[in-house]
Design a protein around this motif. Structure first.
Motif, PDB file in Angstrom:
ATOM      1  N   LEU A  73      -9.984  -2.879  -2.730  1.00 59.93           N
ATOM      2  CA  LEU A  73     -10.283  -3.124  -1.339  1.00 59.93           C
ATOM      3  C   LEU A  73     -10.814  -1.824  -0.764  1.00 59.93           C
ATOM      4  CD1 LEU A  73     -10.143  -4.886   1.253  1.00 59.93           C
ATOM      5  CD2 LEU A  73      -7.867  -3.906   1.634  1.00 59.93           C
ATOM      6  N   ILE A  74     -12.014  -1.874  -0.205  1.00 59.58           N
ATOM      7  CA  ILE A  74     -12.613  -0.694   0.407  1.00 59.58           C
ATOM      8  C   ILE A  74     -12.552  -0.885   1.917  1.00 59.58           C
ATOM      9  CG2 ILE A  74     -14.687   0.715   0.622  1.00 59.58           C
ATOM     10  CD1 ILE A  74     -15.432  -0.431  -2.236  1.00 59.58           C
ATOM     11  N   ILE A  75     -11.858   0.047   2.570  1.00 57.58           N
ATOM     12  CA  ILE A  75     -11.721   0.016   4.022  1.00 57.58           C
ATOM     13  C   ILE A  75     -12.566   1.150   4.580  1.00 57.58           C
ATOM     14  CG2 ILE A  75     -10.135   0.183   5.979  1.00 57.58           C
ATOM     15  CD1 ILE A  75      -7.888  -0.695   4.094  1.00 57.58           C
ATOM     16  N   GLU A  76     -13.418   0.823   5.552  1.00 51.27           N
ATOM     17  CA  GLU A  76     -14.269   1.841   6.174  1.00 51.27           C
ATOM     18  C   GLU A  76     -13.869   1.999   7.634  1.00 51.27           C
ATOM     19  OE1 GLU A  76     -18.952   2.292   7.120  1.00 51.27           O
ATOM     20  OE2 GLU A  76     -18.433   1.585   5.109  1.00 51.27           O
ATOM     21  N   ALA A  77     -13.669   3.255   8.047  1.00 46.90           N
ATOM     22  CA  ALA A  77     -13.330   3.567   9.438  1.00 46.90           C
ATOM     23  C   ALA A  77     -13.825   4.974   9.747  1.00 46.90           C
ATOM     24  CB  ALA A  77     -11.825   3.480   9.668  1.00 46.90           C
ATOM     25  N   CYS A 118      -0.612  -2.124   7.594  1.00 45.67           N
ATOM     26  CA  CYS A 118      -0.395  -1.078   6.600  1.00 45.67           C
ATOM     27  C   CYS A 118       1.022  -0.539   6.743  1.00 45.67           C
ATOM     28  CB  CYS A 118      -1.359   0.083   6.806  1.00 45.67           C
ATOM     29  SG  CYS A 118      -3.079  -0.413   6.862  1.00 45.67           S
ATOM     30  N   MET A 119       1.653  -0.249   5.607  1.00 46.61           N
ATOM     31  CA  MET A 119       2.969   0.343   5.642  1.00 46.61           C
ATOM     32  C   MET A 119       3.199   1.175   4.399  1.00 46.61           C
ATOM     33  SD  MET A 119       6.702  -1.258   5.916  1.00 46.61           S
ATOM     34  CE  MET A 119       7.708  -0.203   4.908  1.00 46.61           C
ATOM     35  N   ILE A 120       3.848   2.285   4.608  1.00 51.33           N
ATOM     36  CA  ILE A 120       4.292   3.114   3.502  1.00 51.33           C
ATOM     37  C   ILE A 120       5.799   2.895   3.441  1.00 51.33           C
ATOM     38  CG2 ILE A 120       4.504   5.473   2.647  1.00 51.33           C
ATOM     39  CD1 ILE A 120       1.963   6.060   4.401  1.00 51.33           C
ATOM     40  N   LYS A 157       9.655   2.950   3.595  1.00 53.69           N
ATOM     41  CA  LYS A 157      10.552   3.828   4.357  1.00 53.69           C
ATOM     42  C   LYS A 157       9.837   4.521   5.506  1.00 53.69           C
ATOM     43  CE  LYS A 157      12.193   5.181   0.099  1.00 53.69           C
ATOM     44  NZ  LYS A 157      11.392   5.855  -0.656  1.00 53.69           N
ATOM     45  N   GLY A 158       8.632   4.047   5.848  1.00 49.01           N
ATOM     46  CA  GLY A 158       7.851   4.675   6.909  1.00 49.01           C
ATOM     47  C   GLY A 158       7.537   3.699   8.018  1.00 49.01           C
ATOM     48  N   ASN A 159       6.506   4.009   8.758  1.00 50.79           N
ATOM     49  CA  ASN A 159       6.103   3.200   9.899  1.00 50.79           C
ATOM     50  C   ASN A 159       5.099   2.136   9.500  1.00 50.79           C
ATOM     51  OD1 ASN A 159       7.389   4.453  12.332  1.00 50.79           O
ATOM     52  ND2 ASN A 159       6.489   6.253  11.396  1.00 50.79           N
ATOM     53  N   SER A 160       5.119   1.046  10.260  1.00 51.01           N
ATOM     54  CA  SER A 160       4.081   0.034  10.053  1.00 51.01           C
ATOM     55  C   SER A 160       2.968   0.299  11.056  1.00 51.01           C
ATOM     56  CB  SER A 160       4.649  -1.377  10.212  1.00 51.01           C
ATOM     57  OG  SER A 160       5.121  -1.578  11.509  1.00 51.01           O
ATOM     58  N   MET A 161       1.740   0.049  10.622  1.00 52.94           N
ATOM     59  CA  MET A 161       0.551   0.264  11.442  1.00 52.94           C
ATOM     60  C   MET A 161      -0.280  -1.012  11.357  1.00 52.94           C
ATOM     61  SD  MET A 161      -0.257   4.090  10.008  1.00 52.94           S
ATOM     62  CE  MET A 161       0.519   3.902   8.400  1.00 52.94           C
ATOM     63  N   VAL A 162      -0.500  -1.651  12.493  1.00 52.00           N
ATOM     64  CA  VAL A 162      -1.206  -2.926  12.511  1.00 52.00           C
ATOM     65  C   VAL A 162      -2.465  -2.799  13.360  1.00 52.00           C
ATOM     66  CG1 VAL A 162      -1.065  -5.380  13.063  1.00 52.00           C
ATOM     67  CG2 VAL A 162       0.968  -4.179  12.238  1.00 52.00           C
ATOM     68  N   SER A 163      -3.613  -3.010  12.717  1.00 50.43           N
ATOM     69  CA  SER A 163      -4.904  -3.007  13.416  1.00 50.43           C
ATOM     70  C   SER A 163      -5.295  -4.442  13.720  1.00 50.43           C
ATOM     71  CB  SER A 163      -6.001  -2.387  12.533  1.00 50.43           C
ATOM     72  OG  SER A 163      -5.780  -1.030  12.330  1.00 50.43           O
ATOM     73  N   TYR A 168       3.344  10.399  -3.571  1.00 52.72           N
ATOM     74  CA  TYR A 168       3.775   9.593  -2.436  1.00 52.72           C
ATOM     75  C   TYR A 168       4.072   8.166  -2.877  1.00 52.72           C
ATOM     76  CZ  TYR A 168       1.250  13.241   0.147  1.00 52.72           C
ATOM     77  OH  TYR A 168       0.785  14.424   0.632  1.00 52.72           O
ATOM     78  N   ASP A 169       4.819   7.464  -2.030  1.00 50.21           N
ATOM     79  CA  ASP A 169       4.965   6.028  -2.216  1.00 50.21           C
ATOM     80  C   ASP A 169       3.616   5.387  -1.920  1.00 50.21           C
ATOM     81  OD1 ASP A 169       7.707   5.866  -2.845  1.00 50.21           O
ATOM     82  OD2 ASP A 169       8.248   6.082  -0.745  1.00 50.21           O
ATOM     83  N   PRO A 170       3.352   4.218  -2.485  1.00 47.28           N
ATOM     84  CA  PRO A 170       2.050   3.580  -2.246  1.00 47.28           C
ATOM     85  C   PRO A 170       1.938   3.030  -0.828  1.00 47.28           C
ATOM     86  CG  PRO A 170       3.460   2.126  -3.497  1.00 47.28           C
ATOM     87  CD  PRO A 170       4.205   3.429  -3.360  1.00 47.28           C
ATOM     88  N   VAL A 171       0.721   2.958  -0.336  1.00 49.38           N
ATOM     89  CA  VAL A 171       0.443   2.316   0.948  1.00 49.38           C
ATOM     90  C   VAL A 171       0.323   0.823   0.658  1.00 49.38           C
ATOM     91  CG1 VAL A 171      -1.207   2.081   2.840  1.00 49.38           C
ATOM     92  CG2 VAL A 171      -0.820   4.323   1.805  1.00 49.38           C
ATOM     93  N   LYS A 172       1.054   0.018   1.407  1.00 51.08           N
ATOM     94  CA  LYS A 172       0.962  -1.431   1.253  1.00 51.08           C
ATOM     95  C   LYS A 172       0.080  -1.957   2.378  1.00 51.08           C
ATOM     96  CE  LYS A 172       5.531  -1.680  -0.759  1.00 51.08           C
ATOM     97  NZ  LYS A 172       5.324  -2.040  -2.107  1.00 51.08           N
ATOM     98  N   VAL A 173      -0.937  -2.732   2.016  1.00 51.08           N
ATOM     99  CA  VAL A 173      -1.898  -3.231   2.993  1.00 51.08           C
ATOM    100  C   VAL A 173      -2.018  -4.743   2.868  1.00 51.08           C
ATOM    101  CG1 VAL A 173      -4.320  -3.178   3.740  1.00 51.08           C
ATOM    102  CG2 VAL A 173      -3.216  -1.078   2.968  1.00 51.08           C
TER     103      VAL A 173
END
Length: 124
Positions: free
Chosen positions: A86-90, A25-27, A29-35, A6-11
């Motif tokens: 970077l460690i993200i916990e959810a 977060c964005m991959i 050519k994909g969707n952006s996801m903003v928390s 896969y393409d990398p996840v950009k955070v």
């Protein structure tokens, strides 16, 4: 590119102001996801709002994007930076991301380009 091809996840993580934080977060050519997050006095985060664009992404990234969106919908509870990691916990799960140096390389290339273009200082 990840080990799955896969393409990398950009955070991007940003402290907007006080206890308000944003994790984007964005991959490619994909969707952006903003928390949008709130940080409590104990240092834990709670999800205020999750915004996601809704466009079609390439099939090779669909699975990764869906997995990451489900992860973010659980609400980020902790962020920990350990060197270049970077460690993200959810939702009781963790994702470990590694910082790349793409921006650093870009900035160094720009500086080198400007340094070599100094010349005589005359234009025309």
């Amino acid at each position: 590119v990840s080990e799955k091809g896969y393409d990398p996840v950009k955070v991007t993580v940003k402290n907007i102001m006080g206890s308000d934080w944003m994790v984007a977060c964005m991959i490619p050519k994909g969707n952006s996801m903003v928390s949008m997050l709130k940080r409590d006095e104990g240092g834990k985060f709670s999800l205020v709002k999750l915004n996601c664009t809704n466009r079609e992404c390439p099939k090779e990234n669909k699975e990764l994007e869906a997995e990451f969106k489900i992860f973010l919908e659980q609400g980020i509870s902790n962020l920990l930076r350990d060197g270049k990691h970077l460690i993200i916990e959810a939702g009781g799960k963790q994702k470990q991301l590694v910082e790349d140096d793409v921006m650093q390389k870009h900035n160094e290339a720009q500086k080198a380009k400007l340094a070599s273009a100094k010349g005589s200082g005359r234009f025309g």
